[in-house]
Design a protein around this motif. Structure first.
Motif, PDB file in Angstrom:
ATOM      1  N   THR A 184     125.905  90.028  16.677  1.00 55.81           N
ATOM      2  CA  THR A 184     125.869  88.584  16.453  1.00 55.81           C
ATOM      3  C   THR A 184     126.307  88.216  15.046  1.00 55.81           C
ATOM      4  OG1 THR A 184     124.081  88.334  18.030  1.00 55.81           O
ATOM      5  CG2 THR A 184     124.382  86.548  16.469  1.00 55.81           C
ATOM      6  N   SER A 185     127.132  87.224  14.966  1.00 53.70           N
ATOM      7  CA  SER A 185     127.536  86.667  13.687  1.00 53.70           C
ATOM      8  C   SER A 185     126.695  85.423  13.424  1.00 53.70           C
ATOM      9  CB  SER A 185     129.018  86.294  13.739  1.00 53.70           C
ATOM     10  OG  SER A 185     129.377  85.624  12.563  1.00 53.70           O
ATOM     11  N   THR A 186     126.172  85.302  12.227  1.00 53.50           N
ATOM     12  CA  THR A 186     125.385  84.126  11.875  1.00 53.50           C
ATOM     13  C   THR A 186     126.147  83.312  10.848  1.00 53.50           C
ATOM     14  OG1 THR A 186     124.281  85.208  10.038  1.00 53.50           O
ATOM     15  CG2 THR A 186     123.251  85.456  12.213  1.00 53.50           C
ATOM     16  N   ALA A 187     125.615  82.175  10.496  1.00 53.18           N
ATOM     17  CA  ALA A 187     126.270  81.328   9.507  1.00 53.18           C
ATOM     18  C   ALA A 187     126.312  82.004   8.145  1.00 53.18           C
ATOM     19  CB  ALA A 187     125.545  79.995   9.422  1.00 53.18           C
ATOM     20  N   THR A 188     125.410  82.939   7.880  1.00 52.65           N
ATOM     21  CA  THR A 188     125.336  83.541   6.557  1.00 52.65           C
ATOM     22  C   THR A 188     125.935  84.937   6.473  1.00 52.65           C
ATOM     23  OG1 THR A 188     123.138  84.407   7.048  1.00 52.65           O
ATOM     24  CG2 THR A 188     123.254  82.255   5.967  1.00 52.65           C
ATOM     25  N   GLU A 189     126.186  85.579   7.594  1.00 53.93           N
ATOM     26  CA  GLU A 189     126.656  86.960   7.504  1.00 53.93           C
ATOM     27  C   GLU A 189     127.553  87.329   8.674  1.00 53.93           C
ATOM     28  OE1 GLU A 189     124.800  91.133   6.106  1.00 53.93           O
ATOM     29  OE2 GLU A 189     123.524  89.923   7.380  1.00 53.93           O
ATOM     30  N   ASN A 190     128.663  87.986   8.376  1.00 54.27           N
ATOM     31  CA  ASN A 190     129.529  88.573   9.384  1.00 54.27           C
ATOM     32  C   ASN A 190     129.407  90.082   9.274  1.00 54.27           C
ATOM     33  OD1 ASN A 190     130.703  86.237  10.543  1.00 54.27           O
ATOM     34  ND2 ASN A 190     131.979  86.008   8.733  1.00 54.27           N
ATOM     35  N   TYR A 191     129.860  90.767  10.322  1.00 56.53           N
ATOM     36  CA  TYR A 191     129.707  92.208  10.369  1.00 56.53           C
ATOM     37  C   TYR A 191     131.042  92.905  10.529  1.00 56.53           C
ATOM     38  CZ  TYR A 191     124.819  91.125  11.021  1.00 56.53           C
ATOM     39  OH  TYR A 191     123.557  90.647  10.839  1.00 56.53           O
ATOM     40  N   GLU A 192     131.090  94.122  10.029  1.00 57.58           N
ATOM     41  CA  GLU A 192     132.208  95.016  10.255  1.00 57.58           C
ATOM     42  C   GLU A 192     131.705  96.175  11.117  1.00 57.58           C
ATOM     43  OE1 GLU A 192     135.019  94.506   6.410  1.00 57.58           O
ATOM     44  OE2 GLU A 192     133.274  95.777   6.117  1.00 57.58           O
ATOM     45  N   PHE A 193     132.641  96.815  11.804  1.00 57.78           N
ATOM     46  CA  PHE A 193     132.278  97.899  12.703  1.00 57.78           C
ATOM     47  C   PHE A 193     133.092  99.138  12.362  1.00 57.78           C
ATOM     48  CE2 PHE A 193     131.383  93.955  14.808  1.00 57.78           C
ATOM     49  CZ  PHE A 193     130.113  94.166  15.326  1.00 57.78           C
ATOM     50  N   THR A 194     132.452 100.285  12.478  1.00 61.22           N
ATOM     51  CA  THR A 194     133.122 101.562  12.296  1.00 61.22           C
ATOM     52  C   THR A 194     132.901 102.351  13.576  1.00 61.22           C
ATOM     53  OG1 THR A 194     132.612 101.452   9.945  1.00 61.22           O
ATOM     54  CG2 THR A 194     133.366 103.566  10.799  1.00 61.22           C
ATOM     55  N   ILE A 195     134.009 102.780  14.180  1.00 66.42           N
ATOM     56  CA  ILE A 195     133.953 103.456  15.472  1.00 66.42           C
ATOM     57  C   ILE A 195     134.354 104.912  15.289  1.00 66.42           C
ATOM     58  CG2 ILE A 195     134.838 103.462  17.837  1.00 66.42           C
ATOM     59  CD1 ILE A 195     135.625 100.383  16.155  1.00 66.42           C
ATOM     60  N   PHE A 196     133.464 105.799  15.683  1.00 67.41           N
ATOM     61  CA  PHE A 196     133.731 107.243  15.652  1.00 67.41           C
ATOM     62  C   PHE A 196     133.928 107.684  17.106  1.00 67.41           C
ATOM     63  CE2 PHE A 196     131.318 106.255  11.843  1.00 67.41           C
ATOM     64  CZ  PHE A 196     132.053 106.887  10.850  1.00 67.41           C
ATOM     65  N   ASN A 197     135.159 107.540  17.593  1.00 68.72           N
ATOM     66  CA  ASN A 197     135.411 107.735  19.018  1.00 68.72           C
ATOM     67  C   ASN A 197     136.134 109.033  19.364  1.00 68.72           C
ATOM     68  OD1 ASN A 197     137.781 106.897  17.846  1.00 68.72           O
ATOM     69  ND2 ASN A 197     138.353 105.500  19.488  1.00 68.72           N
ATOM     70  N   ASP A 198     136.164 109.977  18.425  1.00 65.41           N
ATOM     71  CA  ASP A 198     136.844 111.238  18.729  1.00 65.41           C
ATOM     72  C   ASP A 198     136.036 112.461  18.281  1.00 65.41           C
ATOM     73  OD1 ASP A 198     137.174 110.970  15.994  1.00 65.41           O
ATOM     74  OD2 ASP A 198     139.326 111.391  16.007  1.00 65.41           O
ATOM     75  N   ILE A 199     134.725 112.312  18.177  1.00 63.83           N
ATOM     76  CA  ILE A 199     133.883 113.430  17.738  1.00 63.83           C
ATOM     77  C   ILE A 199     133.690 114.414  18.886  1.00 63.83           C
ATOM     78  CG2 ILE A 199     131.597 114.118  16.914  1.00 63.83           C
ATOM     79  CD1 ILE A 199     131.489 111.453  15.397  1.00 63.83           C
ATOM     80  N   VAL A 200     133.944 115.684  18.589  1.00 63.65           N
ATOM     81  CA  VAL A 200     133.784 116.772  19.554  1.00 63.65           C
ATOM     82  C   VAL A 200     132.882 117.826  18.920  1.00 63.65           C
ATOM     83  CG1 VAL A 200     134.954 118.610  20.837  1.00 63.65           C
ATOM     84  CG2 VAL A 200     136.058 116.373  20.560  1.00 63.65           C
ATOM     85  N   ILE A 201     131.839 118.207  19.635  1.00 64.76           N
ATOM     86  CA  ILE A 201     130.964 119.301  19.190  1.00 64.76           C
ATOM     87  C   ILE A 201     131.250 120.500  20.085  1.00 64.76           C
ATOM     88  CG2 ILE A 201     128.582 120.061  18.834  1.00 64.76           C
ATOM     89  CD1 ILE A 201     127.864 117.069  18.397  1.00 64.76           C
TER      90      ILE A 201
END
Length: 155
Positions: A75-92
């Protein structure tokens, strides 16, 4: 403060890409990069051929119209926006139980050093030698993943 908005699966087959992918949300422009370390059940860091993928990434902002459409964690509010970091290639590649620890950093350009801001830890991931059933993200996680794809932040 960083938060995990899409958790990795509770179990995965050795050598398979973790799905759902790990997605971390951070306040806008609060980090230069995020780094994932994979810890085993004895608090040893997995390295070398045992883990692969892009373990360091920079956050990205969803387009404003997609930020506004997010419910729950995105959720974005009037006071704060967010950034996202996606780790979509992790292999164990090694069977065992692991936690993904994400560290958020900024850079102090006056001295040329990275500054650790905070850390979040995923739920445990059990990696098995044999096949496992594919896990689906929760409804909220799937909505966020769809928005990240629509915003071209992930494939």
């Amino acid at each position: 403060m960083s938060s995990i908005v899409v958790q990795p699966p509770t179990q995965s087959q050795r050598g398979s890409i973790l799905y759902p992918p790990l997605v971390v949300q951070t306040p806008e422009q609060s980090a230069i990069f995020l780094q994932v370390l994979v810890y085993d059940s004895h608090d040893n860091i997995l390295s070398g051929d045992s883990v692969q993928g892009s373990m360091t990434r920079s956050p990205a902002m969803l387009p404003e119209e997609l930020q506004q459409s997010q419910g729950g964690a995105g959720t974005s509010t009037a006071t704060e926006n967010y950034e996202f970091t996606i780790f979509n290639d992790i292999v164990i590649r090694k069977a065992g139980t692991y936690r993904l620890v994400v560290n958020r950093y900024s850079i102090d350009y006056t001295v040329g050093e990275s500054i650790h801001i905070d850390q979040v830890v995923s739920r445990p991931v059990r990696v098995r030698k044999s096949g496992v059933a594919l896990e689906s993200p929760s409804i909220d996680e799937q909505k966020l993943l769809d928005s990240l794809r629509e915003g071209h932040l992930m494939a």
